[in-house]
Design a protein around this motif. Structure first.
Motif, PDB file in Angstrom:
ATOM      1  N   ASP A 144      37.224  46.316  44.072  1.00 26.48           N
ATOM      2  CA  ASP A 144      37.187  47.682  44.599  1.00 26.48           C
ATOM      3  C   ASP A 144      37.261  48.704  43.476  1.00 26.48           C
TER       4      ASP A 144
ATOM      5  N   MET B  53      34.257  51.448  42.764  1.00 24.33           N
ATOM      6  CA  MET B  53      34.403  52.889  42.942  1.00 24.33           C
ATOM      7  C   MET B  53      33.943  53.660  41.714  1.00 24.33           C
TER       8      MET B  53
ATOM      9  N   ALA C   4      27.149  49.351  54.012  1.00 26.72           N
ATOM     10  CA  ALA C   4      28.439  49.102  53.386  1.00 26.72           C
ATOM     11  C   ALA C   4      28.949  47.723  53.795  1.00 26.72           C
TER      12      ALA C   4
ATOM     13  N   HIS D 235      35.259  49.919  52.544  1.00 28.21           N
ATOM     14  CA  HIS D 235      35.243  50.165  51.095  1.00 28.21           C
ATOM     15  C   HIS D 235      36.626  50.618  50.640  1.00 28.21           C
ATOM     16  N   SER D 236      36.785  51.787  50.037  1.00 27.32           N
ATOM     17  CA  SER D 236      38.109  52.143  49.487  1.00 27.32           C
ATOM     18  C   SER D 236      38.531  53.568  49.806  1.00 27.32           C
TER      19      SER D 236
ATOM     20  N   THR E 210      34.788  46.501  48.277  1.00 29.21           N
ATOM     21  CA  THR E 210      33.706  47.488  48.225  1.00 29.21           C
ATOM     22  C   THR E 210      32.442  46.851  47.646  1.00 29.21           C
ATOM     23  N   ARG E 211      31.321  47.116  48.262  1.00 28.83           N
ATOM     24  CA  ARG E 211      30.060  46.572  47.761  1.00 28.83           C
ATOM     25  C   ARG E 211      29.650  47.282  46.474  1.00 28.83           C
TER      26      ARG E 211
ATOM     27  N   THR F 105      31.652  58.083  49.574  1.00 23.34           N
ATOM     28  CA  THR F 105      33.075  57.771  49.430  1.00 23.34           C
ATOM     29  C   THR F 105      33.890  58.771  50.246  1.00 23.34           C
TER      30      THR F 105
ATOM     31  N   ASN G 173      33.031  55.911  55.270  1.00 26.51           N
ATOM     32  CA  ASN G 173      31.591  55.822  54.977  1.00 26.51           C
ATOM     33  C   ASN G 173      30.779  55.513  56.233  1.00 26.51           C
TER      34      ASN G 173
ATOM     35  N   GLY H 105      27.125  52.859  52.498  1.00 21.81           N
ATOM     36  CA  GLY H 105      27.831  52.989  51.235  1.00 21.81           C
ATOM     37  C   GLY H 105      27.062  53.737  50.161  1.00 21.81           C
TER      38      GLY H 105
END
Length: 351
Positions: A87, A91, A187, A191-192, A229-230, A252, A302, A306
């Protein structure tokens, strides 16, 4: 030096030997991320990188820094620390590629009250995996033991990455015009961003992270929420070589309403069809569990997209195919249009 009975740094809660042991343990992890241009051994005062050796002739450097927010609390609560490093890398490097830059190297900052060898190594193992996915070298970092500053078991993470692009290949959105197509890359999950709200919902629903996820009973809630997260770096960099991408936005904090306008020039706005992509089940669960309104969902999460790419209509089909062949799930989610004033995003259909 003679032994002493006086106070030591260890007595104050800082174990220098533990830090040295960690550095030795992670050296192979950093070495596994080596790439052209990276030089110097882990543990020096600074990391070295040779742009010429990386193949650049007239480069522009791009830098980014970020963290993973309160998703760290989930890693601590579940005792699962092996993916939070992915992650962290994601980011940072996903922010670089939206300007057309290739991530070159990465540094991390890991701070905790008391260094737990297994936890720190698991986190950094995830960071090295993220670097491998992004094609960048892990060339250094900092581990800080700060007793009294963090609660027992807690730690914080920050990441720093530098990328480069040739001067004539900057992606800045200035060529985006009326009638361009907006593609959305799927996504991998939340994610974060938005985890303070996620944790609040879990608390209000009285759920346990070890129980089956309500939206995916095949895994625990903790495992589902920790889905990393991708990282879009390799597929997007390959697509950029086609020369048809006009703009990119990493979705994000602030979601589509706040991040998409960052790549649009003045007098160009966007229309997004909310029914044009498949949203991961976790978002429907979050929305229903707390009766979250559409706009609040869209600007907090998201919502299943993403990364956004803007491309001319005549190039959209071929670009979509290229990205799908690179392993991305791609949706045509909207179009751009001429408008007066600052760029905005309008949403058609309902969640």
């Amino acid at each position: 030096m003679k032994p002493t009975s006086g106070l030591t740094y260890r007595d104050a809660g800082v174990d220098i030997e533990a830090g040295n042991t960690l550095v030795d343990a992670i050296k192979p992890l950093a070495a596994s991320t080596a790439r052209s241009g990276a030089g110097g051994a882990l543990g020096g005062f600074g990391g070295l990188f040779d742009l010429k050796a990386a193949g650049y002739k007239d480069p522009i450097l791009v830098a980014a820094t970020d963290g993973v927010g309160t998703k760290l609390k989930l890693a601590t609560a579940t005792g699962k620390h092996c993916t939070i490093g992915i992650d962290l890398v994601a980011m940072c490097v996903n922010d670089l590629i939206v300007q057309g830059a290739e991530p070159l190297f990465f540094l991390d900052y890991f701070a905790t009250g008391k260094l737990q060898q297994g936890v720190a190594e698991a986190v950094i193992r995830g960071i090295s995996e993220g670097c491998l996915q992004a094609g960048c070298a892990l060339i250094g970092g900092e581990t800080a033991e700060m007793p009294g500053h963090y609660s027992e078991g807690d730690y914080d993470l920050a990441g720093f990455t530098v990328g480069a692009m040739e001067r004539d290949s900057v992606v800045d959105g200035t060529t985006i015009g009326d009638g361009d197509v907006i593609l959305g890359l799927a996504a991998s999950g939340i994610h974060s961003n938005g985890y303070s709200l996620v944790r609040k919902i879990v608390e209000l629903k009285g759920l346990d992270y070890d129980s089956p996820a309500p939206f995916n009973p095949s895994i625990t809630l903790g495992e589902a929420l920790l889905t990393p997260t991708r990282i879009y770096v390799k597929s997007v960099l390959a697509a950029l070589k086609l020369g048809t991408i006009k703009g990119l936005a990493h979705i994000t904090g602030g979601g589509l309403p706040e991040n998409l306008p960052r790549t649009l020039p003045d007098s160009i706005s966007a229309k997004i069809d909310l029914g044009s992509w498949n949203k991961p089940p976790v978002f429907d669960w979050l929305r229903a569990s707390a009766e979250i309104e559409d706009l609040e969902m869209l600007r907090t999460f998201n919502s299943g997209i993403g990364m956004v790419i803007v491309v001319a209509e005549e190039n959209a089909k071929s670009l979509k195919l290229h990205l799908e062949e690179a392993g991305e799930t791609v949706f045509t989610i909207g179009t751009t249009h001429a408008a007066s004033g600052s760029s905005t995003v309008a949403f058609e259909d309902k969640w």
